[in-house]
Scaffold this motif. Structure first.
Motif, PDB file in Angstrom:
ATOM      1  N   GLU A 101       0.832  -1.205   0.000  1.00 61.31           N
ATOM      2  CA  GLU A 101       0.000   0.000   0.000  1.00 61.31           C
ATOM      3  C   GLU A 101       0.871   1.261   0.000  1.00 61.31           C
ATOM      4  OE1 GLU A 101      -3.883   0.266   0.502  1.00 61.31           O
ATOM      5  OE2 GLU A 101      -3.141  -1.272  -0.859  1.00 61.31           O
ATOM      6  N   PHE A 102       1.949   1.231   0.787  1.00 56.44           N
ATOM      7  CA  PHE A 102       2.809   2.411   0.874  1.00 56.44           C
ATOM      8  C   PHE A 102       3.551   2.646  -0.432  1.00 56.44           C
ATOM      9  CE2 PHE A 102       6.650   4.702   2.602  1.00 56.44           C
ATOM     10  CZ  PHE A 102       5.960   5.867   2.895  1.00 56.44           C
ATOM     11  N   ALA A 103       3.834   1.584  -1.181  1.00 56.91           N
ATOM     12  CA  ALA A 103       4.486   1.745  -2.484  1.00 56.91           C
ATOM     13  C   ALA A 103       3.628   2.584  -3.413  1.00 56.91           C
ATOM     14  CB  ALA A 103       4.764   0.369  -3.100  1.00 56.91           C
ATOM     15  N   VAL A 104       2.299   2.428  -3.296  1.00 60.38           N
ATOM     16  CA  VAL A 104       1.378   3.242  -4.099  1.00 60.38           C
ATOM     17  C   VAL A 104       1.469   4.705  -3.668  1.00 60.38           C
ATOM     18  CG1 VAL A 104      -1.033   3.600  -4.723  1.00 60.38           C
ATOM     19  CG2 VAL A 104      -0.166   1.281  -4.421  1.00 60.38           C
ATOM     20  N   VAL A 105       1.542   4.927  -2.357  1.00 61.88           N
ATOM     21  CA  VAL A 105       1.641   6.294  -1.828  1.00 61.88           C
ATOM     22  C   VAL A 105       2.881   6.986  -2.371  1.00 61.88           C
ATOM     23  CG1 VAL A 105       1.949   7.681   0.262  1.00 61.88           C
ATOM     24  CG2 VAL A 105       0.391   5.722   0.280  1.00 61.88           C
ATOM     25  N   GLN A 106       3.997   6.273  -2.435  1.00 65.88           N
ATOM     26  CA  GLN A 106       5.252   6.878  -2.885  1.00 65.88           C
ATOM     27  C   GLN A 106       5.184   7.293  -4.347  1.00 65.88           C
ATOM     28  OE1 GLN A 106       7.570   3.435  -1.226  1.00 65.88           O
ATOM     29  NE2 GLN A 106       8.995   5.042  -0.659  1.00 65.88           N
ATOM     30  N   LYS A 107       4.338   6.616  -5.127  1.00 68.57           N
ATOM     31  CA  LYS A 107       4.238   6.937  -6.550  1.00 68.57           C
ATOM     32  C   LYS A 107       3.309   8.117  -6.811  1.00 68.57           C
ATOM     33  CE  LYS A 107       5.238   2.264  -8.155  1.00 68.57           C
ATOM     34  NZ  LYS A 107       4.720   1.064  -8.836  1.00 68.57           N
ATOM     35  N   SER A 108       2.221   8.203  -6.074  1.00 63.88           N
ATOM     36  CA  SER A 108       1.274   9.277  -6.341  1.00 63.88           C
ATOM     37  C   SER A 108       0.366   9.482  -5.155  1.00 63.88           C
ATOM     38  CB  SER A 108       0.428   8.947  -7.579  1.00 63.88           C
ATOM     39  OG  SER A 108      -0.551   9.921  -7.769  1.00 63.88           O
TER      40      SER A 108
END
Length: 431
Positions: free
Chosen positions: A282-289
């Motif tokens: 989930e945090f990987a998504v946050v880092q992208k956008s």
């Protein structure tokens, strides 16, 4: 006037765009701050933009002409200046134009937005309307596209009564000439640029407004330029901003990177391993956008590459998204808030049965839906795929259920095309 060798060196490298900021002070005096408005100098801190400080005897045309003349005497590179950015209402603009005959004079976007922000706050609008306008203004400052400016213009027209609109000068939002230079900046560049100017103008204005004699004032301003922290009251907003956001004097990029690493480490330390894997995805998504699109009294509306969801700010343990509701784990929206606030995951944000070291048998009794057994089991590809498929199926069902008929038809057609491309158009796939 005051200018150090370092200031002159900065202007010699970045002479083409100059921003002139005026700050009022005691006894009718005014402080003029000259800053480079082009690319940020390769030095730390917003104070690196300052290239000249001056306190004119008064603000008559003759006095200001002498002040601008002193700036030119300090800086042989002044003839290369092509753009002058000024705030609305700068006294005696002809004196500035005469001092820099080869430069164009334009309204500064920083001053325009700062003035608009202050005027909106003075209107005493209903809380939600004010927050909505200020959030849109922040987006416009960092992404000065024509569509964002028109959206801001329309929003003000809808939420502010017609008799108050003239004082806001909202036609400035649609003036392409004002925004031409600024809109070439990226979101990150714009954010850093406005932050630099905010720190500089607040810090110098605070020092200037102390009511010292002229000589002492100039000395204090020079000391503040050399060491901004030494002249600031520790309780001031600028000092707090610098102390909390940048304790080691690092760049914004370095601070963000460090915050992200701390969040990921807190997930690994607190969550059971399968739960940590889900949350890290989930945090990987946050880092992208990530976009913060609105604030309320006790909740924050977050949009991360999808529909908006609301995070409960009391404890940061609840969100309206499917992931949080089903898994009872920190979702991408909660993690986005933590990342924005530069905070890390705390044990109280997570239910006890999702934390490391919990007894599996006791945890099983606490879990009504059996999810914990899945989270506590050893991780493997087939389980990973099963969880992902289950989650995507529920999310697709939600998207198809909670939408208008037109949206349903559009989404269904998209899914139909995807299914046909994956499995073949001759096989009936149930959606």
């Amino acid at each position: 006037s005051f200018q150090s060798a370092a200031m002159g060196g900065v202007f010699a490298r970045f002479p083409r765009a100059l921003l002139v900021h005026r700050a009022g002070g005691p006894a009718g005096r005014a402080l003029y701050v000259f800053l480079v408005a082009g690319p940020a100098p390769a030095l730390r801190g917003g104070m690196a933009r300052v290239v000249h400080l001056a306190v004119p005897r008064d603000e008559s045309a003759g006095s200001l002409s002498r002040m601008y003349g002193a700036f030119r005497a300090f800086n042989p590179a002044w003839a290369e200046t092509r753009l002058l950015l000024v705030g609305p209402g700068l006294p005696q603009p002809p004196a500035l134009a005469q001092a820099f005959p080869a430069a164009e004079v334009h309204l500064s976007v920083f001053h325009l937005c700062k003035r608009l922000q202050q005027q909106i706050q003075r209107l005493a609008l209903e809380g939600r309307a004010e927050r909505l306008i200020l959030a849109a203004l922040s987006d416009t400052m960092c992404a000065a596209t024509e569509s964002s400016r028109r959206k801001m213009h329309a929003l003000l027209g809808d939420l502010v009564t017609p008799d108050l609109l003239p004082q806001l000068h909202i036609h400035w939002l649609l003036d392409d000439e004002i925004w031409a230079v600024h809109r070439e900046r990226t979101w990150g560049d714009s954010s850093n640029y406005f932050r630099d100017l905010e720190v500089v103008t607040q810090g110098l204005s605070q020092v200037f407004s102390t009511g010292l004699s002229l000589e002492s004032c100039i000395t204090s301003l020079a000391q503040h330029y050399q060491n901004p922290q030494s002249s600031l009251d520790p309780s001031s907003p600028v000092a707090k901003l610098e102390a909390t956001e940048n304790p080691e004097g690092d760049s914004e990029e370095e601070i963000n990177r460090r915050t992200e690493e701390l969040i990921k480490q807190s997930l690994r330390d607190i969550c059971a391993e399968p739960a940590a894997r889900l949350c890290l995805s989930e945090f990987a998504v946050v880092q992208k956008s990530v976009q913060l699109i609105g604030a309320g009294e006790d909740a924050l509306s977050i949009q991360v590459l999808e529909d908006a969801h609301r995070v409960d700010l009391k404890g940061l343990s609840s969100c309206t998204c499917h992931f949080n509701q089903v898994f009872q784990l920190p979702c991408r929206h909660i993690l986005a808030v933590l990342n924005s606030d530069r905070k890390t995951l705390q044990p109280e944000m997570l239910s006890r049965q999702r934390q490391k070291g919990r007894d599996a048998h006791q945890a099983g009794r606490d879990s009504a839906d059996g999810l914990l057994e899945v989270l506590k089991s050893s991780w493997n590809k087939s389980l990973d795929k099963s969880l992902v498929v289950s989650f995507l199926t529920a999310e697709i069902s939600r998207l198809l259920t909670h939408c208008s008929r037109e949206e349903f038809e559009c989404r269904y057609r998209t899914l139909r095309e995807l299914a046909d491309s994956w499995i073949g158009p001759y096989v009936e796939v149930k959606l």
